[in-house]
Scaffold this motif. Structure first.
Motif, mmCIF file in Angstrom:
data_model
loop_
_atom_site.group_PDB
_atom_site.id
_atom_site.type_symbol
_atom_site.label_atom_id
_atom_site.label_comp_id
_atom_site.label_asym_id
_atom_site.label_seq_id
_atom_site.Cartn_x
_atom_site.Cartn_y
_atom_site.Cartn_z
ATOM 1 N N HIS A 11 -39.346 15.921 -48.814
ATOM 2 C CA HIS A 11 -40.509 16.732 -48.535
ATOM 3 C C HIS A 11 -41.625 15.780 -47.431
ATOM 4 O O HIS A 11 -41.726 14.782 -47.651
ATOM 5 C CB HIS A 11 -41.250 16.801 -49.862
ATOM 6 C CG HIS A 11 -42.577 17.717 -50.037
ATOM 7 N ND1 HIS A 11 -43.749 17.606 -49.501
ATOM 8 C CD2 HIS A 11 -42.532 18.991 -50.456
ATOM 9 C CE1 HIS A 11 -44.504 18.399 -49.610
ATOM 10 N NE2 HIS A 11 -43.604 19.372 -50.272
ATOM 11 N N PRO A 12 -42.102 16.712 -46.683
ATOM 12 C CA PRO A 12 -42.713 16.222 -45.434
ATOM 13 C C PRO A 12 -44.170 15.253 -46.195
ATOM 14 O O PRO A 12 -44.509 14.295 -45.454
ATOM 15 C CB PRO A 12 -43.406 17.339 -44.884
ATOM 16 C CG PRO A 12 -43.086 18.392 -45.581
ATOM 17 C CD PRO A 12 -42.205 18.010 -46.480
ATOM 18 N N ASP A 16 -46.850 10.385 -48.463
ATOM 19 C CA ASP A 16 -47.991 10.295 -48.657
ATOM 20 C C ASP A 16 -48.404 10.282 -50.287
ATOM 21 O O ASP A 16 -49.419 9.702 -50.711
ATOM 22 C CB ASP A 16 -49.022 11.616 -48.078
ATOM 23 C CG ASP A 16 -48.858 11.529 -46.617
ATOM 24 O OD1 ASP A 16 -49.026 10.464 -46.086
ATOM 25 O OD2 ASP A 16 -48.992 12.664 -45.980
ATOM 26 N N LEU A 17 -47.498 11.075 -50.927
ATOM 27 C CA LEU A 17 -47.708 10.946 -52.394
ATOM 28 C C LEU A 17 -47.488 9.809 -52.959
ATOM 29 O O LEU A 17 -48.016 9.305 -53.992
ATOM 30 C CB LEU A 17 -46.681 12.135 -52.968
ATOM 31 C CG LEU A 17 -46.836 13.341 -52.718
ATOM 32 C CD1 LEU A 17 -45.727 14.233 -53.188
ATOM 33 C CD2 LEU A 17 -48.144 14.097 -52.834
ATOM 34 N N TYR A 18 -46.463 8.669 -52.475
ATOM 35 C CA TYR A 18 -46.109 7.490 -52.822
ATOM 36 C C TYR A 18 -47.486 6.659 -52.541
ATOM 37 O O TYR A 18 -47.971 5.920 -53.169
ATOM 38 C CB TYR A 18 -45.005 6.936 -52.200
ATOM 39 C CG TYR A 18 -43.687 7.294 -53.042
ATOM 40 C CD1 TYR A 18 -43.507 6.409 -53.976
ATOM 41 C CD2 TYR A 18 -42.897 8.183 -52.692
ATOM 42 C CE1 TYR A 18 -42.409 6.460 -54.763
ATOM 43 C CE2 TYR A 18 -41.914 8.383 -53.577
ATOM 44 C CZ TYR A 18 -41.535 7.479 -54.493
ATOM 45 O OH TYR A 18 -40.497 7.604 -55.188
ATOM 46 N N SER A 23 -53.557 3.709 -52.770
ATOM 47 C CA SER A 23 -54.828 3.968 -51.497
ATOM 48 C C SER A 23 -56.124 3.295 -51.961
ATOM 49 O O SER A 23 -56.954 2.996 -50.970
ATOM 50 C CB SER A 23 -55.173 5.598 -51.392
ATOM 51 O OG SER A 23 -55.529 6.001 -52.445
ATOM 52 N N ARG A 24 -56.531 3.173 -53.214
ATOM 53 C CA ARG A 24 -57.618 2.433 -53.725
ATOM 54 C C ARG A 24 -57.187 1.474 -54.589
ATOM 55 O O ARG A 24 -57.465 1.159 -55.580
ATOM 56 C CB ARG A 24 -58.534 3.415 -54.378
ATOM 57 C CG ARG A 24 -59.005 4.602 -53.452
ATOM 58 C CD ARG A 24 -59.804 5.766 -54.437
ATOM 59 N NE ARG A 24 -59.842 7.066 -53.730
ATOM 60 C CZ ARG A 24 -60.643 7.298 -52.942
ATOM 61 N NH1 ARG A 24 -61.676 6.488 -52.471
ATOM 62 N NH2 ARG A 24 -60.634 8.486 -52.515
ATOM 63 N N PRO A 25 -56.549 0.029 -53.899
ATOM 64 C CA PRO A 25 -56.421 -1.072 -54.693
ATOM 65 C C PRO A 25 -57.426 -1.578 -55.450
ATOM 66 O O PRO A 25 -58.764 -1.692 -54.788
ATOM 67 C CB PRO A 25 -55.700 -1.955 -53.883
ATOM 68 C CG PRO A 25 -56.108 -1.533 -52.560
ATOM 69 C CD PRO A 25 -56.367 0.014 -52.501
#
Length: 435
Positions: A11-12, A16-18, A23-25
């Motif tokens: 999936h393209p 991004d899903l991973y 994204s906010r550690p």
């Protein structure tokens, strides 16, 4: 990519899903730090302006600036750490001063190291702004409380010992003389990572608490109007139940006006009330993650939120539900009013049809009368024509009894005319029935 997986159809958005989960550690914060957190409501245009303003901060501090905006950006300017997070309707800034200082708590804050004038030029409307003083614990529990109280300007404090006493947190949940809120965290035995997660939860609890309360003034503003509409609707419904003689046009106009006001309120408040529910759920989740123990003589943060925040959120939910209930009641009243109008129209139509039926019978009797006159008139003209013809025949020398012929022809002509008119009449009736 290996040969075994090169032919797979990925999936393209898979990468991004991973990445979204990371994204906010959580931040890593040492036991001596001064943190300032600011939450700013922004429009899309202000968000773009804010990013340019963040680039300007890098230039002022002599650091390379980011070229592309991301949902969570963090950068260290020596002892100053700046973090910017972009959310759906607001952006948050966290400034962490990691320098060693001998100043009293809150004398230096996370924004003390910012270039002069930069923060004042930040675009947007500030909702949340508070300082968090992080310090190591060096005294016993009773001395700690006395130490911490000195820096909250005599305000009543809320606090607890999260993570089974691994730290102590106190805050006032009020604005102080510098127009910022204040929290103090004393670390007993937490690692820097654990301390960073604790501070992050505190910032999120306070930010989401304030964001969830944005709907409360709106709910209070709407309530008097909802009361008025409720009363108007109750009056209309009662008049319908009493089967009073009403001006249907006026009632429908009033219902339409109420429905329009309700839809205007719904358009203005639906997103705000939905956001309040979402923010409240986030606050409750973060409170569970704190795992608080009570500090003697103080409400825990969870108890304070349950006692103060939850009723406010329930008020917003009640106003939203009342708005939906009013909308449904207006729809039902409108349906009843339309049914009443339809029944009145059907009654008028029935009366009109009865009147038309009476007129039709009268017209039919008149038609029969006219048909009788028509038979006489047509027979008279035909007999006159026959008499002229007989006169011509007599003048030509043909001998016959003209009076006898006319006497016999009169009833025959009248019968033939009558039968002809009736035949034409029945033909038209058959044509009408076929149509």
């Amino acid at each position: 990519m290996s040969a075994e997986t090169s032919s797979l159809d990925f999936h393209p958005l898979r990468a991004d899903l991973y990445q979204e989960l990371h994204s906010r550690p959580f931040q890593v914060i040492p036991s001596t730090a001064r943190v300032t957190h600011i939450a700013v409501l922004v429009t899309p245009e202000q968000r773009r302006t804010q990013f340019a303003h963040l680039q300007r901060l890098h230039r002022l501090l002599g650091e390379p600036w980011p070229e592309q905006e991301v949902s969570c950006y963090e950068h260290n300017f020596g002892k100053l750490r700046v973090r910017r997070e972009v959310h759906m309707e607001f952006a948050s800034y966290t400034f962490i001063n990691l320098g060693i200082s001998s100043a009293e708590p809150f004398a230096e804050t996370g924004i003390s190291s910012l270039p002069e004038g930069w923060l004042e030029q930040l675009e947007g409307t500030i909702v949340g702004a508070f300082h968090i003083e992080v310090r190591p614990s060096e005294e016993d529990a009773r001395s700690e409380l006395a130490y911490m109280r000195k820096y909250f300007e005599g305000m009543r404090l809320i606090g607890s010992s999260p993570q089974e006493g691994a730290a102590r947190v106190l805050g006032s949940f009020q604005l102080h003389s510098d127009h910022f809120g204040r929290f103090m965290v004393l670390n007993h035995k937490m690692s820097n990572s654990q301390l960073g997660r604790l501070v992050q939860r505190l910032m999120e609890i306070e930010t989401y608490r304030l964001m969830s309360l944005l709907a409360l003034p709106l709910a209070r503003e709407m309530t008097p109007s909802l009361n008025d509409m409720d009363h108007e609707l109750a009056t209309i419904t009662q008049s319908l139940a009493d089967n009073e003689s009403l001006d249907e046009q006026q009632i429908l106009a009033e219902l339409t006006h109420i429905a329009a006001r309700i839809e205007a309120y719904r358009a203005h408040s639906t997103f705000r009330f939905a956001a309040t529910r979402a923010y409240h759920e986030l606050v409750l989740t973060r409170l569970e993650e704190l795992r608080e123990d009570e500090v003697s003589g103080h409400l825990t943060i969870s108890e304070f939120m349950t006692r103060r925040l939850t009723p406010a959120v329930k008020t917003c939910e009640a106003v939203g539900e009342r708005l939906e209930d009013l909308s449904r009641r207006v729809d039902r009243a409108s349906d009843m009013m339309r049914t009443r109008v339809e029944l009145a129209i059907q009654s008028q139509n029935q009366q009109l049809l009865s009147s038309m039926d009476r007129r039709s019978r009268i017209q039919l009797m008149m038609q029969h009368t006219v048909e009788g006159f028509s038979v006489v008139a047509i027979s008279y003209y035909l007999i006159s024509l026959l008499k002229l013809g007989l006169d011509v025949l007599q003048d030509s020398g043909l001998a016959f009894n003209k009076s006898l012929v006319l006497g016999v022809a009169i009833p025959v002509i009248m019968v033939l005319v009558f039968l002809g008119i009736r035949t034409i009449h029945h033909r038209f009736i058959r044509m009408a029935r076929r149509q």
